[in-house]
Motif scaffolding. Structure first.
Motif, PDB file in Angstrom:
ATOM      1  N   LEU A 184       0.874  -1.365  -0.106  1.00 34.74           N
ATOM      2  CA  LEU A 184       0.086  -0.139   0.141  1.00 34.74           C
ATOM      3  C   LEU A 184       0.854   1.439  -0.021  1.00 34.74           C
ATOM      4  O   LEU A 184       0.528   2.328  -0.760  1.00 34.74           O
ATOM      5  CB  LEU A 184      -0.773  -0.075   1.100  1.00 34.74           C
ATOM      6  CG  LEU A 184      -1.820   1.051   1.400  1.00 34.74           C
ATOM      7  CD1 LEU A 184      -2.944   0.914   0.336  1.00 34.74           C
ATOM      8  CD2 LEU A 184      -2.539   1.349   2.823  1.00 34.74           C
ATOM      9  N   VAL A 185       1.942   1.334   0.860  1.00 35.41           N
ATOM     10  CA  VAL A 185       2.805   2.441   0.877  1.00 35.41           C
ATOM     11  C   VAL A 185       3.500   2.616  -0.500  1.00 35.41           C
ATOM     12  O   VAL A 185       3.739   3.860  -0.998  1.00 35.41           O
ATOM     13  CB  VAL A 185       3.759   2.356   2.410  1.00 35.41           C
ATOM     14  CG1 VAL A 185       4.755   3.400   2.196  1.00 35.41           C
ATOM     15  CG2 VAL A 185       2.840   2.281   3.503  1.00 35.41           C
ATOM     16  N   ARG A 186       4.076   1.682  -0.836  1.00 36.64           N
ATOM     17  CA  ARG A 186       4.579   1.601  -2.035  1.00 36.64           C
ATOM     18  C   ARG A 186       3.979   2.134  -3.246  1.00 36.64           C
ATOM     19  O   ARG A 186       4.186   2.787  -4.238  1.00 36.64           O
ATOM     20  CB  ARG A 186       5.271   0.287  -2.492  1.00 36.64           C
ATOM     21  CG  ARG A 186       6.793  -0.012  -1.748  1.00 36.64           C
ATOM     22  CD  ARG A 186       7.195  -1.328  -1.973  1.00 36.64           C
ATOM     23  NE  ARG A 186       8.600  -1.673  -1.454  1.00 36.64           N
ATOM     24  CZ  ARG A 186       8.988  -2.855  -1.357  1.00 36.64           C
ATOM     25  NH1 ARG A 186       8.391  -3.827  -1.771  1.00 36.64           N
ATOM     26  NH2 ARG A 186      10.187  -3.067  -0.759  1.00 36.64           N
ATOM     27  N   GLY A 187       2.731   1.583  -3.386  1.00 38.28           N
ATOM     28  CA  GLY A 187       1.700   1.907  -4.398  1.00 38.28           C
ATOM     29  C   GLY A 187       1.277   3.333  -4.346  1.00 38.28           C
ATOM     30  O   GLY A 187       0.975   3.893  -5.418  1.00 38.28           O
ATOM     31  N   ALA A 188       1.336   4.325  -3.248  1.00 42.67           N
ATOM     32  CA  ALA A 188       1.137   5.412  -3.118  1.00 42.67           C
ATOM     33  C   ALA A 188       2.287   6.293  -3.425  1.00 42.67           C
ATOM     34  O   ALA A 188       2.305   7.512  -3.654  1.00 42.67           O
ATOM     35  CB  ALA A 188       0.480   5.884  -1.706  1.00 42.67           C
ATOM     36  N   GLY A 189       3.429   5.798  -3.831  1.00 42.57           N
ATOM     37  CA  GLY A 189       4.376   6.405  -4.553  1.00 42.57           C
ATOM     38  C   GLY A 189       5.557   6.821  -3.432  1.00 42.57           C
ATOM     39  O   GLY A 189       6.617   7.517  -3.797  1.00 42.57           O
ATOM     40  N   PHE A 190       5.723   6.083  -2.311  1.00 43.69           N
ATOM     41  CA  PHE A 190       6.737   6.005  -1.458  1.00 43.69           C
ATOM     42  C   PHE A 190       7.977   5.283  -1.574  1.00 43.69           C
ATOM     43  O   PHE A 190       7.779   4.217  -2.011  1.00 43.69           O
ATOM     44  CB  PHE A 190       6.308   5.988   0.064  1.00 43.69           C
ATOM     45  CG  PHE A 190       5.477   7.019   0.580  1.00 43.69           C
ATOM     46  CD1 PHE A 190       5.868   8.235   1.215  1.00 43.69           C
ATOM     47  CD2 PHE A 190       3.885   6.869   0.385  1.00 43.69           C
ATOM     48  CE1 PHE A 190       5.233   9.176   1.548  1.00 43.69           C
ATOM     49  CE2 PHE A 190       3.257   7.962   0.907  1.00 43.69           C
ATOM     50  CZ  PHE A 190       3.994   9.164   1.395  1.00 43.69           C
ATOM     51  N   GLY A 191       9.179   5.883  -1.647  1.00 40.28           N
ATOM     52  CA  GLY A 191      10.335   5.179  -2.066  1.00 40.28           C
ATOM     53  C   GLY A 191      10.984   4.596  -0.570  1.00 40.28           C
ATOM     54  O   GLY A 191      10.735   5.148   0.320  1.00 40.28           O
ATOM     55  N   ASP A 192      12.027   3.622  -0.933  1.00 38.31           N
ATOM     56  CA  ASP A 192      12.641   3.332   0.196  1.00 38.31           C
ATOM     57  C   ASP A 192      11.784   2.651   1.492  1.00 38.31           C
ATOM     58  O   ASP A 192      12.099   3.154   2.565  1.00 38.31           O
ATOM     59  CB  ASP A 192      13.703   4.441   0.826  1.00 38.31           C
ATOM     60  CG  ASP A 192      14.625   3.839   1.708  1.00 38.31           C
ATOM     61  OD1 ASP A 192      15.019   2.483   1.710  1.00 38.31           O
ATOM     62  OD2 ASP A 192      15.280   4.498   2.579  1.00 38.31           O
ATOM     63  N   ALA A 193      10.576   2.044   1.048  1.00 41.22           N
ATOM     64  CA  ALA A 193       9.664   1.980   1.953  1.00 41.22           C
ATOM     65  C   ALA A 193      10.113   0.625   2.753  1.00 41.22           C
ATOM     66  O   ALA A 193      10.720  -0.430   2.246  1.00 41.22           O
ATOM     67  CB  ALA A 193       8.349   1.645   1.245  1.00 41.22           C
ATOM     68  N   GLY A 194       9.611   0.539   3.862  1.00 44.58           N
ATOM     69  CA  GLY A 194       9.745  -0.809   4.766  1.00 44.58           C
ATOM     70  C   GLY A 194       8.344  -0.841   5.742  1.00 44.58           C
ATOM     71  O   GLY A 194       8.002   0.125   6.281  1.00 44.58           O
ATOM     72  N   VAL A 195       8.379  -1.850   6.186  1.00 46.95           N
ATOM     73  CA  VAL A 195       7.230  -2.320   7.404  1.00 46.95           C
ATOM     74  C   VAL A 195       7.872  -2.891   8.613  1.00 46.95           C
ATOM     75  O   VAL A 195       8.429  -4.189   8.091  1.00 46.95           O
ATOM     76  CB  VAL A 195       6.099  -2.808   6.877  1.00 46.95           C
ATOM     77  CG1 VAL A 195       5.062  -3.058   8.076  1.00 46.95           C
ATOM     78  CG2 VAL A 195       5.278  -1.977   5.922  1.00 46.95           C
ATOM     79  N   ASP A 196       7.943  -2.707   9.727  1.00 44.65           N
ATOM     80  CA  ASP A 196       8.446  -3.181  10.977  1.00 44.65           C
ATOM     81  C   ASP A 196       7.522  -3.658  11.859  1.00 44.65           C
ATOM     82  O   ASP A 196       6.544  -3.067  12.319  1.00 44.65           O
ATOM     83  CB  ASP A 196       9.595  -2.226  11.772  1.00 44.65           C
ATOM     84  CG  ASP A 196      10.467  -1.851  10.712  1.00 44.65           C
ATOM     85  OD1 ASP A 196      10.863  -2.424   9.830  1.00 44.65           O
ATOM     86  OD2 ASP A 196      10.905  -0.767  11.065  1.00 44.65           O
ATOM     87  N   ALA A 197       7.565  -4.809  12.243  1.00 44.58           N
ATOM     88  CA  ALA A 197       6.664  -5.222  13.443  1.00 44.58           C
ATOM     89  C   ALA A 197       7.247  -4.681  14.701  1.00 44.58           C
ATOM     90  O   ALA A 197       8.365  -4.518  15.186  1.00 44.58           O
ATOM     91  CB  ALA A 197       6.531  -6.904  13.490  1.00 44.58           C
ATOM     92  N   VAL A 198       6.152  -4.153  15.600  1.00 47.32           N
ATOM     93  CA  VAL A 198       6.400  -3.541  16.810  1.00 47.32           C
ATOM     94  C   VAL A 198       5.470  -4.409  17.965  1.00 47.32           C
ATOM     95  O   VAL A 198       4.355  -4.452  17.960  1.00 47.32           O
ATOM     96  CB  VAL A 198       6.028  -2.025  16.843  1.00 47.32           C
ATOM     97  CG1 VAL A 198       6.428  -1.312  18.310  1.00 47.32           C
ATOM     98  CG2 VAL A 198       6.847  -1.489  15.739  1.00 47.32           C
ATOM     99  N   THR A 199       6.244  -4.826  18.956  1.00 51.29           N
ATOM    100  CA  THR A 199       5.482  -5.545  20.177  1.00 51.29           C
ATOM    101  C   THR A 199       5.937  -4.934  21.481  1.00 51.29           C
ATOM    102  O   THR A 199       7.011  -4.875  21.557  1.00 51.29           O
ATOM    103  CB  THR A 199       5.691  -7.233  19.943  1.00 51.29           C
ATOM    104  OG1 THR A 199       5.325  -7.551  18.619  1.00 51.29           O
ATOM    105  CG2 THR A 199       4.932  -7.815  20.990  1.00 51.29           C
ATOM    106  N   TRP A 200       4.924  -4.699  22.292  1.00 52.75           N
ATOM    107  CA  TRP A 200       5.296  -4.357  23.645  1.00 52.75           C
ATOM    108  C   TRP A 200       4.124  -4.637  24.415  1.00 52.75           C
ATOM    109  O   TRP A 200       3.387  -5.454  24.162  1.00 52.75           O
ATOM    110  CB  TRP A 200       5.304  -2.957  23.536  1.00 52.75           C
ATOM    111  CG  TRP A 200       3.989  -2.151  23.545  1.00 52.75           C
ATOM    112  CD1 TRP A 200       3.284  -1.291  24.643  1.00 52.75           C
ATOM    113  CD2 TRP A 200       3.420  -1.642  22.342  1.00 52.75           C
ATOM    114  NE1 TRP A 200       2.241  -0.784  24.145  1.00 52.75           N
ATOM    115  CE2 TRP A 200       2.231  -0.822  22.465  1.00 52.75           C
ATOM    116  CE3 TRP A 200       3.669  -1.986  21.012  1.00 52.75           C
ATOM    117  CZ2 TRP A 200       1.303  -0.296  21.502  1.00 52.75           C
ATOM    118  CZ3 TRP A 200       2.851  -1.593  19.729  1.00 52.75           C
ATOM    119  CH2 TRP A 200       1.733  -0.736  20.137  1.00 52.75           C
ATOM    120  N   ARG A 201       4.333  -4.757  25.835  1.00 53.26           N
ATOM    121  CA  ARG A 201       3.335  -4.993  26.816  1.00 53.26           C
ATOM    122  C   ARG A 201       2.746  -3.591  27.452  1.00 53.26           C
ATOM    123  O   ARG A 201       3.589  -2.767  27.868  1.00 53.26           O
ATOM    124  CB  ARG A 201       4.024  -5.731  28.026  1.00 53.26           C
ATOM    125  CG  ARG A 201       4.908  -7.055  27.276  1.00 53.26           C
ATOM    126  CD  ARG A 201       3.962  -8.113  26.981  1.00 53.26           C
ATOM    127  NE  ARG A 201       3.141  -8.817  27.944  1.00 53.26           N
ATOM    128  CZ  ARG A 201       2.553 -10.022  27.859  1.00 53.26           C
ATOM    129  NH1 ARG A 201       2.730 -10.721  26.586  1.00 53.26           N
ATOM    130  NH2 ARG A 201       1.717 -10.351  28.476  1.00 53.26           N
TER     131      ARG A 201
END
Length: 267
Positions: A184-201
């Motif tokens: 989705l992020v890449r499709g909107a035209g953003f470069g150097d894109a990444g998605v990180d998982a974030v977990t906390w308590r």
């Protein structure tokens, strides 16, 4: 038929105080991560969209950024203005922002992309207000929701309460996993894109979580519960109490797992 965006306006109307007292303490965890991903620092022109009570905006100001903020709910904007003195905060509904092209060095959004009817249009608007090379940082919940996000919903289901036909499901359900969010992020035209998982308590008193979430009509689960008679609410509470025993820690609190995604990219 109510559209998702119309439903969202009704859902959050008047809920700023309840959100600030409860759920915002859960979502505050990702504020420093968003600011880091966005490169917030001295002199950064940063826009925080869906600012809510201003948690991310406050963190960005603390880091020296020049911050503007928007929220679709006037009460949220007012709360952010109180919580972050001097904040330039305005009422605006994605995908329309009251700023010119390339006005910002960075844009952040903490769990807001999952509250818009057209996520792609929203992302393209965020890209429009970024300068070339500007940085985007957004969080969303992993879908389907689990841990802290699912406990009240699970209790409602265990009590035999069905999801009402008039409450729409977020269009973002299909994007709440890493590959889909990244696409989705890449499709909107953003470069150097990444998605990180974030977990906390999230450690909280279970009675506070019940009061500030379920009974305060925050989110769709709260709306569903508000429609029930006292006997049904009592059944949901019994199921809720049983679920919460799985997360008990010392001092009568519970430690709830939270699972989110953080997307980042550049214009």
């Amino acid at each position: 038929m109510t559209t998702f965006d119309e439903y969202e306006r009704e859902l959050w109307a008047g809920r700023a105080s309840a959100y600030d007292r409860g759920f915002a303490r859960l979502t505050a965890y990702t504020a420093p991560l968003l600011c880091e991903a966005a490169g917030a620092g001295p002199g950064t022109r940063l826009l925080d969209v869906g600012t809510g009570p201003g948690v991310v905006a406050r963190e960005a100001v603390r880091r020296g950024a020049g911050v503007s903020a928007v929220d679709a709910e006037p009460g949220m904007a007012e709360t952010a203005a109180r919580n972050v003195p001097g904040l330039d905060v305005r009422v605006a509904v994605l995908p329309e922002l009251p700023f010119g092209d390339g006005a910002f060095d960075a844009v952040t959004g903490n769990f807001v992309i999952n509250h818009v009817g057209d996520p792609d249009a929203a992302l393209r608007e965020l890209r429009r207000v970024l300068r070339p090379g500007g940085r985007l940082a957004l969080t969303c919940w992993e879908m389907p929701g689990s841990g802290a996000l699912a406990i009240v919903r699970d209790a409602i289901e265990e009590a035999g309460v069905a999801w009402p036909d008039d409450i729409p499901v977020s269009p973002f359900m299909e994007y709440g996993e890493r590959a889909a969010f990244l696409e989705l992020v890449r499709g909107a035209g953003f470069g150097d894109a990444g998605v990180d998982a974030v977990t906390w308590r999230h450690v909280v008193d279970p009675e506070d979580w019940w009061e500030t979430g379920a009974l305060s009509r925050v989110g769709s689960n709260g709306v569903i519960l508000s429609r029930q008679d006292p006997a049904t609410v009592a059944r949901v509470k019994t199921a809720y109490d049983a679920i919460m025993t799985r997360y008990a820690v010392d001092g009568g609190n519970v430690s709830l797992p939270a699972h989110a995604l953080l997307a980042h990219g550049t214009r």
